[in-house]
Scaffold this motif. Structure first.
Motif, short mmCIF file in Angstrom:
data_model
loop_
_atom_site.label_atom_id
_atom_site.label_comp_id
_atom_site.label_asym_id
_atom_site.label_seq_id
_atom_site.Cartn_x
_atom_site.Cartn_y
_atom_site.Cartn_z
N PRO A 99 0.80 -1.23 0.00
CA PRO A 99 0.00 0.00 0.00
C PRO A 99 0.83 1.28 0.00
CG PRO A 99 -0.04 -1.03 2.16
CD PRO A 99 0.73 -1.95 1.26
N GLU A 100 2.03 1.22 0.63
CA GLU A 100 2.87 2.41 0.68
C GLU A 100 4.34 2.00 0.74
OE1 GLU A 100 1.31 4.42 4.13
OE2 GLU A 100 2.61 3.29 5.49
N LEU A 101 5.19 2.93 0.32
CA LEU A 101 6.64 2.75 0.38
C LEU A 101 7.24 4.04 0.90
CD1 LEU A 101 7.29 1.05 -3.08
CD2 LEU A 101 7.44 -0.05 -0.84
N LEU A 102 8.41 3.93 1.50
CA LEU A 102 9.08 5.13 1.98
C LEU A 102 9.62 5.94 0.79
CD1 LEU A 102 11.07 3.96 5.13
CD2 LEU A 102 8.91 5.20 5.03
N ALA A 103 9.60 7.25 0.96
CA ALA A 103 10.06 8.16 -0.09
C ALA A 103 11.01 9.18 0.53
CB ALA A 103 8.87 8.87 -0.73
N PRO A 104 11.96 9.70 -0.28
CA PRO A 104 12.88 10.71 0.23
C PRO A 104 12.17 12.05 0.45
CG PRO A 104 13.22 10.38 -2.12
CD PRO A 104 12.19 9.38 -1.68
N VAL A 105 12.59 12.77 1.50
CA VAL A 105 12.02 14.08 1.78
C VAL A 105 13.12 15.13 1.75
CG1 VAL A 105 10.82 15.49 3.52
CG2 VAL A 105 10.15 13.10 3.16
N GLY A 106 14.12 14.98 2.60
CA GLY A 106 15.21 15.94 2.70
C GLY A 106 15.20 16.65 4.03
N CYS A 107 16.38 16.72 4.64
CA CYS A 107 16.52 17.40 5.93
C CYS A 107 17.99 17.84 6.07
CB CYS A 107 16.11 16.48 7.08
SG CYS A 107 17.19 15.05 7.34
N ASP A 108 18.31 18.45 7.21
CA ASP A 108 19.69 18.89 7.44
C ASP A 108 20.67 17.71 7.50
OD1 ASP A 108 18.90 21.50 7.48
OD2 ASP A 108 18.81 21.64 9.68
N ARG A 109 20.23 16.57 8.02
CA ARG A 109 21.13 15.43 8.19
C ARG A 109 21.56 14.83 6.84
NH1 ARG A 109 19.44 11.33 12.58
NH2 ARG A 109 21.70 11.16 12.80
N CYS A 110 20.72 14.96 5.81
CA CYS A 110 21.06 14.39 4.50
C CYS A 110 21.31 15.48 3.46
CB CYS A 110 19.97 13.44 4.03
SG CYS A 110 18.35 14.22 3.78
N ARG A 111 21.49 16.71 3.92
CA ARG A 111 21.72 17.85 3.02
C ARG A 111 20.57 18.04 2.03
NH1 ARG A 111 28.16 17.33 1.67
NH2 ARG A 111 28.80 17.13 3.82
N ASN A 112 19.38 17.76 2.50
CA ASN A 112 18.15 17.91 1.72
C ASN A 112 18.08 17.03 0.49
OD1 ASN A 112 16.75 19.78 3.38
ND2 ASN A 112 18.23 21.34 2.74
N SER A 113 18.82 15.94 0.48
CA SER A 113 18.77 15.01 -0.67
C SER A 113 17.75 13.90 -0.46
CB SER A 113 20.15 14.39 -0.91
OG SER A 113 20.47 13.48 0.13
N GLY A 114 17.45 13.58 0.79
CA GLY A 114 16.55 12.47 1.09
C GLY A 114 17.29 11.15 1.23
N TYR A 115 18.58 11.17 0.95
CA TYR A 115 19.39 9.95 1.02
C TYR A 115 20.61 10.20 1.90
CZ TYR A 115 16.65 8.46 -3.01
OH TYR A 115 15.63 8.12 -3.84
N ARG A 116 21.02 9.17 2.61
CA ARG A 116 22.22 9.29 3.44
C ARG A 116 22.93 7.95 3.47
NH1 ARG A 116 22.96 11.02 9.64
NH2 ARG A 116 25.16 11.50 9.43
N GLY A 117 24.07 7.87 2.81
CA GLY A 117 24.83 6.63 2.75
C GLY A 117 24.37 5.74 1.60
N ARG A 118 24.92 4.54 1.60
CA ARG A 118 24.59 3.56 0.54
C ARG A 118 24.40 2.20 1.17
NH1 ARG A 118 25.18 5.92 -4.48
NH2 ARG A 118 26.44 7.78 -4.45
N ILE A 119 23.73 1.34 0.43
CA ILE A 119 23.50 -0.04 0.86
C ILE A 119 23.66 -0.94 -0.36
CG2 ILE A 119 20.99 0.08 0.53
CD1 ILE A 119 20.77 -1.65 3.10
N GLY A 120 24.14 -2.14 -0.15
CA GLY A 120 24.39 -3.05 -1.27
C GLY A 120 23.19 -3.91 -1.61
N ILE A 121 23.08 -4.20 -2.90
CA ILE A 121 22.17 -5.25 -3.37
C ILE A 121 23.05 -6.29 -4.05
CG2 ILE A 121 20.13 -3.77 -3.55
CD1 ILE A 121 20.56 -3.66 -6.57
#
Length: 183
Positions: A99-121
Motif C-alpha cells: 500500500p505504501e513505500l518510503l520516499a525521500p524528503v530531505g533534511c539537514d542530516r542528508c543535506r536535503n537530498s533524502g538519502y544518506r549513505g549507501r547499501i548493497g544489493i
C-alpha cells in the motif's frame, strides 16, 4: 587476491591459481553474476577451465540509502508499481500487497537530498551441474541466469526489491543502478 581481471593473461593466472588449490578473490566487470562466466570465455579462457575453477560469483551494486531521519511513507500508484515490477522481471502481483513505500524528503542530516549513505544489493551464483554443462556449451549469460533462477538464485532485482520493501531505498534508485535485461 587478483586485482581486476581485464585480459587473458590475468584471467589465466587467476584460473591456474584456483585449479591448483588456492582460494582466489578477484573482480570482473559484468552486468550480472552469470556474465562473469561468459566474459572469461570471451576473453579466451577455455570453458572447461572456467566451469572447473569458479566456485561462486557475487554481483553487487550500491544504491543510495534513504535518510532514516526524514524518509516518509507515501501511498503507491499500484498500476505504475505493477508495471515497474514486470519490467524488472518480478511478480507484478506484489504491488497489490504494497500500500505504501518510503520516499525521500530531505533534511539537514542528508543535506536535503533524502538519502544518506549507501547499501548493497547482491546476486549470488553458485554453479551446479546443469550450469557447469551450460558453461561448457558456451551458452549466453541470459541462459545461465535463467538456469540459475530456475534453481533458486535471487537476482539483483529481487535483492533490490527486498530493500525497497524494507524501506532502505526507493524504486527509482533501484532502477537507476541496475541493468534490466531480457528474461
Amino acid at each position: 587476491m587478483v586485482g581486476e581481471i581485464r585480459d587473458l593473461d590475468t584471467a589465466e593466472i587467476a584460473i591456474r591459481a584456483s585449479l591448483t588449490g588456492h582460494l582466489v578473490f578477484s573482480t570482473i566487470h559484468t552486468n550480472d553474476a552469470a556474465g562473469a562466466y561468459t566474459r572469461l570465455v570471451d576473453m579466451g579462457v577455455e570453458p572447461f577451465l572456467v566451469a572447473s575453477a569458479i566456485e561462486l560469483v557475487i554481483a553487487q551494486r550500491l544504491v543510495r540509502r534513504l535518510c532514516p531521519a526524514c524518509a516518509q511513507p507515501k501511498p503507491v500508484n499500484r498500476a505504475k508499481l505493477r508495471s515497474t515490477l514486470a519490467v524488472l522481471g518480478l511478480d507484478p502481483a506484489e504491488a497489490d500487497a504494497t500500500p505504501e513505500l518510503l520516499a525521500p524528503v530531505g533534511c539537514d542530516r542528508c543535506r536535503n537530498s533524502g538519502y544518506r549513505g549507501r547499501i548493497g544489493i547482491f546476486e549470488i551464483l553458485q554453479p551446479n551441474d546443469e550450469l557447469h554443462d551450460l558453461i561448457l556449451k558456451r551458452e549466453s549469460a541470459r541462459i545461465l541466469t535463467k538456469s540459475a533462477r530456475d534453481h533458486g538464485m535471487l537476482t539483483l532485482q529481487h535483492s533490490g526489491w527486498a530493500k525497497v520493501k524494507a524501506g532502505y531505498t526507493t524504486m527509482d534508485e533501484l532502477l537507476r543502478v541496475i541493468t534490466v535485461t531480457e528474461k
